[in-house]
Structure formats: structure tokens, C-alpha cells
Design an enzyme around this catalytic site. Structure first.
Site, PDB file in Angstrom:
ATOM      1  N   ARG A   1      -9.426 -19.402  -0.715  1.00  0.00           N
ATOM      2  CA  ARG A   1      -9.897 -18.781  -1.657  1.00  0.00           C
ATOM      3  C   ARG A   1      -9.226 -17.674  -2.435  1.00  0.00           C
ATOM      4  O   ARG A   1      -8.881 -16.636  -1.683  1.00  0.00           O
ATOM      5  CB  ARG A   1     -11.547 -18.219  -1.272  1.00  0.00           C
ATOM      6  CG  ARG A   1     -12.347 -17.890  -2.577  1.00  0.00           C
ATOM      7  CD  ARG A   1     -12.381 -16.430  -2.682  1.00  0.00           C
ATOM      8  NE  ARG A   1     -13.240 -16.062  -3.908  1.00  0.00           N
ATOM      9  CZ  ARG A   1     -13.199 -14.858  -4.182  1.00  0.00           C
ATOM     10  NH1 ARG A   1     -12.588 -13.876  -3.833  1.00  0.00           N
ATOM     11  NH2 ARG A   1     -14.036 -14.557  -5.292  1.00  0.00           N
ATOM     12  N   VAL A   2      -9.230 -17.583  -3.657  1.00  0.00           N
ATOM     13  CA  VAL A   2      -8.582 -16.522  -4.504  1.00  0.00           C
ATOM     14  C   VAL A   2      -9.442 -16.021  -5.611  1.00  0.00           C
ATOM     15  O   VAL A   2     -10.160 -17.039  -6.469  1.00  0.00           O
ATOM     16  CB  VAL A   2      -7.202 -16.943  -5.073  1.00  0.00           C
ATOM     17  CG1 VAL A   2      -6.664 -15.900  -5.989  1.00  0.00           C
ATOM     18  CG2 VAL A   2      -6.281 -17.524  -3.950  1.00  0.00           C
ATOM     19  N   GLY A   3      -9.862 -14.944  -5.582  1.00  0.00           N
ATOM     20  CA  GLY A   3     -10.452 -14.381  -6.616  1.00  0.00           C
ATOM     21  C   GLY A   3      -9.965 -13.940  -7.951  1.00  0.00           C
ATOM     22  O   GLY A   3      -8.661 -14.369  -8.217  1.00  0.00           O
ATOM     23  N   ASP A   4     -10.427 -13.362  -8.873  1.00  0.00           N
ATOM     24  CA  ASP A   4      -9.998 -12.781  -9.928  1.00  0.00           C
ATOM     25  C   ASP A   4      -8.782 -11.516  -9.997  1.00  0.00           C
ATOM     26  O   ASP A   4      -7.709 -11.442 -10.724  1.00  0.00           O
ATOM     27  CB  ASP A   4     -10.968 -12.174 -10.998  1.00  0.00           C
ATOM     28  CG  ASP A   4     -11.624 -10.992 -10.517  1.00  0.00           C
ATOM     29  OD1 ASP A   4     -11.960 -10.988  -9.275  1.00  0.00           O
ATOM     30  OD2 ASP A   4     -11.880 -10.047 -11.394  1.00  0.00           O
TER      31      ASP A   4
ATOM     32  N   GLY B   1     -15.862  -7.322  -9.353  1.00  0.00           N
ATOM     33  CA  GLY B   1     -16.995  -7.978  -9.462  1.00  0.00           C
ATOM     34  C   GLY B   1     -17.116  -9.542  -9.038  1.00  0.00           C
ATOM     35  O   GLY B   1     -16.094  -9.767  -8.380  1.00  0.00           O
TER      36      GLY B   1
ATOM     37  N   GLY C   1     -15.672 -12.697  -8.789  1.00  0.00           N
ATOM     38  CA  GLY C   1     -14.339 -13.089  -9.057  1.00  0.00           C
ATOM     39  C   GLY C   1     -14.537 -14.523  -9.656  1.00  0.00           C
ATOM     40  O   GLY C   1     -13.591 -14.704 -10.781  1.00  0.00           O
TER      41      GLY C   1
ATOM     42  N   THR D   1     -13.350  -4.017  -4.205  1.00  0.00           N
ATOM     43  CA  THR D   1     -11.921  -4.384  -4.648  1.00  0.00           C
ATOM     44  C   THR D   1     -11.829  -2.921  -5.126  1.00  0.00           C
ATOM     45  O   THR D   1     -12.621  -2.093  -5.945  1.00  0.00           O
ATOM     46  CB  THR D   1     -11.961  -5.108  -5.854  1.00  0.00           C
ATOM     47  OG1 THR D   1     -12.276  -6.465  -5.375  1.00  0.00           O
ATOM     48  CG2 THR D   1     -10.856  -5.155  -6.658  1.00  0.00           C
TER      49      THR D   1
END
Ligand code: ASP
Length: 309
Positions: free
Chosen positions: A204-207, A228, A230, A176
Site C-alpha cells: 500500500r502506498v499513500g499520497d 491525512g 491518503g 506524516t
């Protein structure tokens, strides 16, 4: 005049020194310096922190070296789904997009959500509709094709595995990108952009696009962009946690960011790092992995591009 400064990141994890060729290292450092210079030039010319972080992140998105924009990793269906967010610490305005495809610079779309819509977070088809209405041109899939990323995906396709952007040792290099900045007026901002995880499924979605988790900015405290694992950064509400430690507990930027990365996120099993700036232009860049691609440039003449501890 306020001290002004910018910090960027482009990946963290087990960046084992021996695995990196001198050519690769030079290429990463050059790409980081280019992004730093682009963002810093905005600040120097009196531009806003928001413009500076958008500009720096766009530069990183345009490089195939990082897992964002052009270099985004492949999903389980051999596509690219990107997430990005931006926040203005001056007024707490924010914009975010998730699960978007074909957009060259997701961070600019996030900024348009912030400035041209009534909303904060647009996802999937709706976000794409918003992009079309705002005259975004779509890139062909070839624009996002990268031999290495494709190989990473081929190695785990048709399995239930999904993984963070690769490293030599284990699946723990995160790619990222992000930027935080403090401008001449003491306003701060944060921007984060990612392709997420290789072989990800189920939307899927991360932070990274989540305000408070992977990205946050508030002039009263700090601007933060995370990198990092997520899932852990979401549960740790990491970016906002740094801000809260400063606001409610009176910790300094350095104390708060180190407490979160070296203690609180580790306690729940998360690894990664963050970059943070406060309204006095101070910068902190803690990480609990072996390395993190990062750089800072300030009006006091500091100019650093670093990879390892
Ligand atoms: N935090 C990102 C995510 O979980 C991954 C990364 O930092 O590379 O989507």
C-alpha cells in the site's frame, strides 16, 4: 530581499485535548520547534528552500514522536515501509521513494533521486538498490522500534484492518511529517515523509510520495505538503489542486488551500490538512480535523508552534 519563511507539520486528527498529557505536549512542541529552527537556520544563512525543507523533515524523521523515519508505524508483517517526496518549485524537479526499509532519513533518499538519478519515483527493491549505490547505511529494525507503535500494531494484527496513526477516539490521527519553505531568493519547495498506515499490506502506498497528491511545489503558485487519509488525497490530487486554483482561477494561497481542505476534499470524504507557502513567503495551514501539529517561522519575526484549532 524576499520575506523568507518555513512551515512544518507533524500529524493531524482527533488530537483530543484531554488525552494529551502536559509532558507529551511539551515533547511534541519541543520536537516541532527544533525542526523549525533547523530549517529556518538554513534560510537565514542564505540556503535554498530545498535544503531547508529537507533539514526540517530530517529533524522530524529523527524523532520517535512522528510517523516517519524513526517513528514509522508497523506494517502487517511487523516491518516498516516508508515513503517520502521532495519538490523544487524553481525548476519543477522532484524526487520520491516508496516502500523503503531501514533508511534513517527517507527524505534525503528522495532528494538524491531528484538530484542524482534520471528518474522521479523509485520504489521497493529498486529504491533500496539505489540507496546502496549511493552509500546509505541501513539501520537495524530496533532503531525503528517504538513501544506505542508496536502496541498499535498488536491491537489489529491478524485482522484485515489497517489504520492511520492512532488517536483516542477513532483511527484518525495522521502522523506524516512535512515542510514547505520560501527562501531569500523567492524559491519555494515542499517535502513530505511518512511511515504510512499501521498494519498496511499489499505494498500500500499513500499520497505522501506522490507528486501532485501529497506534495507539490511550483514557484508560480505554491509549495504544498499534505497530511491525512491518503486514499482520498490521491483521488483529490490535493497538492496540485491548490496550485491549479491559484494558477487558473487566480485564488490567493489562503483561498485556494482553504477551498481544497474545507470543501473539495471533505466532499469526497477525506480528512486531514496541509501546509502551503507561496513565493512571497505567505503561509497557509488549513485542516479539517480537531488538531494538527504544526509550526511556522518567518523573517518577519513570527514563530509559532500549535496543536489545536
Ligand atoms: N497521508 C499519509 C498516508 O496516507 C498518512 C498520514 O498523513 O499520516 O500514507
Amino acid at each position: 530581499m524576499n520575506k523568507f519563511s518555513i512551515a512544518i507539520h507533524g500529524g493531524a486528527g482527533t488530537l483530543v485535548k484531554g488525552m494529551m498529557t502536559p509532558e507529551k505536549e511539551t515533547a511534541y512542541k519541543q520536537a516541532l520547534q527544533k525542526a523549525l529552527d533547523a530549517g529556518y537556520a538554513i534560510l537565514k544563512n542564505g540556503g535554498t528552500a530545498v535544503k531547508a525543507v529537507e533539514t526540517a523533515v530530517k529533524s522530524l524523521e529523527d524523532s520517535h514522536l512522528f510517523n516517519a523515519g524513526k517513528g514509522a508505524v508497523f506494517t502487517a508483517t511487523e516491518t516498516h515501509e516508508m515513503d517520502a517526496s521532495i519538490m523544487d518549485g524553481k525548476n519543477l524537479e522532484a524526487g520520491a521513494v516508496s516502500l523503503i526499509s531501514g533508511i534513517k532519513n527517507p527524505i534525503s533518499l528522495a532528494r538524491d533521486v531528484m538530484e542524482k538519478s534520471e528518474h522521479v519515483f523509485l520504489a521497493g527493491e529498486g529504491a533500496m538498490q539505489f540507496a546502496k549505490e549511493n552509500d546509505y547505511q541501513l539501520e537495524n529494525p530496533e532503531y525503528f522500534y517504538d513501544e506505542l507503535r508496536h502496541q498499535q500494531w498488536l491491537n489489529i494484527k491478524d485482522t484485515d484492518n489497517f489504520q492511520l496513526d492512532h488517536s483516542a477516539k477513532k483511527d484518525s490521527k495522521f502522523g506524516t511529517v512535512g515542510a514547505v519553505a520560501c527562501d531569500k531568493n523567492g524559491n519555494i519547495a515542499a517535502a513530505t515523509s511518512t511511515g504510512g498506515m499501521t498494519n498496511k499490506r499489499y505494498g500500500r502506498v499513500g499520497d505522501s510520495p506522490m507528486i501532485g497528491a501529497g506534495n507539490y511545489a511550483n514557484n508560480k503558485t505554491c509549495a504544498v505538503s499534505c497530511i491525512g487519509s491518503g486514499e482520498f488525497f490521491i483521488r483529490g490530487v490535493v497538492a496540485y489542486d491548490v496550485s491549479c486554483l491559484m494558477e487558473y482561477k487566480g485564488l490567493s494561497l489562503k483561498e485556494a488551500s482553504e477551498e481544497v481542505i474545507n470543501k473539495r476534499i471533505l466532499e469526497i470524504g477525506g480528512d486531514g490538512g496541509l501546509i502551503a507557502v507561496d513565493a512571497q513567503g505567505n503561509i497557509s495551514m488549513p485542516f479539517n480535523t480537531e488538531g494538527m501539529y504544526r509550526g511556522i517561522k518567518t523573517s518577519e519575526g513570527e514563530n509559532l508552534v500549535l496543536i489545536y484549532q
